[in-house]
Motif scaffolding. Structure first.
Motif, PDB file in Angstrom:
ATOM      1  N   THR A 233      30.654  -0.568   8.376  1.00 43.38           N
ATOM      2  CA  THR A 233      32.002  -0.042   8.623  1.00 43.38           C
ATOM      3  C   THR A 233      32.172   0.164  10.125  1.00 43.38           C
ATOM      4  OG1 THR A 233      31.906   1.110   6.493  1.00 43.38           O
ATOM      5  CG2 THR A 233      33.665   1.748   7.994  1.00 43.38           C
ATOM      6  N   ASP A 235      33.203   1.260  13.618  1.00 41.26           N
ATOM      7  CA  ASP A 235      34.033   2.383  14.046  1.00 41.26           C
ATOM      8  C   ASP A 235      34.903   1.987  15.236  1.00 41.26           C
ATOM      9  OD1 ASP A 235      32.307   2.400  16.248  1.00 41.26           O
ATOM     10  OD2 ASP A 235      31.226   4.198  15.602  1.00 41.26           O
ATOM     11  N   ARG A 256      42.126   3.758  14.041  1.00 38.06           N
ATOM     12  CA  ARG A 256      41.617   2.776  13.079  1.00 38.06           C
ATOM     13  C   ARG A 256      42.083   3.169  11.687  1.00 38.06           C
ATOM     14  NH1 ARG A 256      35.623   2.818  10.711  1.00 38.06           N
ATOM     15  NH2 ARG A 256      36.360   4.940  10.569  1.00 38.06           N
TER      16      ARG A 256
END
Length: 376
Positions: A233, A235, A256
């Motif tokens: 994932t 960042d 994000r």
């Protein structure tokens, strides 16, 4: 969640309630053919994943009564730019395409699914959730689908619109020829200040890899990038570093929405039919996201297969759609390898040749290929 009881039998069982399965279901519903759509998820995905809807797909969605609503939810873009860092190498224009939709529509996949689902419900259909198909067995008279709960559904035909790891394809014994790219791909929707601006899709070459940046509704940008070994994932800091490295001084990421990492394959099923079992969408073909053609090809598969059921011309489906997938896979593979080459000589030739091609008919040909208008 849809709690509608599962019927005992149907004419066409559609495994997978994504864009491909929904396009097929709408086509079947419009033709008055009985069907059941099964999906293992309790609800549709709410991430944006595929975000590009090309002109040919919009033509298909017009036939399905879904184009107008989807267009109202997206952003219309008329150019696709290839860059090396900040240097523009080639512009591919969409505004002269021979279609009622001379642009590319940027819209999150959940919006495309939502519009198709609304259209399906208007026609009296729906998606049965959550029903995971554990086995698919065909015989001379039909197909028996058994759910993970033990429930069964009997159908005359079954269609695998259930993605790359298709249960239907495996049951059919159909090979999935091809291989995987060595790099992983990062996918992220972010808020940022982006120097090229929100009016075009940018494909940026860099020695570290390929990066695509495309605007989305609501002030977001989609970032797709090849990375040797990305985190599961990514960042905000990772995405900022990636853009600083590949498009120096052009991006300031401030938020994000979501991000993910995935591996990309380029494969085409050896066949699209095995007797009473059919394949469509990612169950039949997967390829690089360069050009954003995956979901588009799948929706067109669903429409074509639905028409084949409606006209009784099932034997023609594979001959019509498999060559399209082969062409898309080959085209996106060439794009990806050209963009990600780390050979200094090859990069130099690429960066010299692309600006020269801008003065030829090539940009229009590329636009037509990306829009899939050659596949009518």
């Amino acid at each position: 969640m849809n709690t509608t009881p599962l019927p005992d039998r149907t004419q066409v069982a559609v495994v997978g309630g994504g864009p491909t399965g929904l396009a097929l279901a709408v086509t079947l519903a419009s033709a008055g053919i009985d069907f059941v759509v099964l999906d293992k998820l309790a609800e549709g995905a709410n991430t944006s994943r595929a975000a590009v809807v090309h002109a040919r797909t919009l033509e298909v969605l017009e036939e399905l009564g879904a184009s107008e609503e989807l267009i109202s939810r997206g952003i219309q873009l008329t150019r696709f730019a290839a860059r090396d860092g900040s240097r523009r190498l080639l512009t591919v224009p969409f505004d002269k395409l021979p279609t009622a939709y001379p642009y590319t529509l940027m819209v999150p996949q959940y919006e495309t699914e939502g519009v198709l689902l609304d259209r399906l419900r208007t026609l009296g259909g729906d998606v049965h959730r959550p029903y995971e198909v554990a086995s698919v067995v065909q015989d001379e008279d039909g197909v028996t689908l058994t759910m993970s709960t033990g429930q069964t559904l009997r159908a005359a035909y079954a269609v695998g619109a259930d993605g790359m790891h298709s249960t239907v394809r495996e049951a059919a014994g159909i090979g999935f020829s091809g291989s995987a790219y060595g790099e992983s791909f990062v996918l992220a929707d972010v808020v940022m200040d982006w120097t090229p601006g929100p009016r075009e899709v940018s494909l940026t070459f860099a020695t570290a890899g390929l990066t695509v940046v495309a605007p989305l509704p609501g002030g977001h940008y989609r970032v797709v990038a090849t990375v040797d070994d990305a985190p599961a994932t990514p960042d905000l800091a990772f995405i900022q570093r990636l853009l600083d490295e590949r498009a120096p001084g052009q991006a300031k990421v401030t938020g994000r929405a979501w991000s993910s990492r995935f591996r990309v394959h380029h494969r085409v099923a050896d066949h699209y039919r095995a007797d009473r079992l059919f394949l469509a969408g990612d169950a039949a073909h997967v390829h690089s996201p360069a050009g954003g053609q995956g979901m588009n090809t799948g929706i067109q598969d669903g429409y074509a297969l639905g028409q084949a059921f409606a006209t009784g011309r099932l034997d023609g489906y594979e001959a019509q759609r498999r060559p399209v997938a082969q062409r898309v896979v080959a085209f996106t593979d060439r794009m990806t390898r050209m963009a990600t080459t780390r050979n200094p000589m090859a990069r130099g030739v690429r960066n010299i040749v692309l600006p020269l091609l801008g003065h030829t008919a090539m940009p229009k040909k590329l636009a037509t290929e990306l829009a899939e208008l050659n596949y009518r």
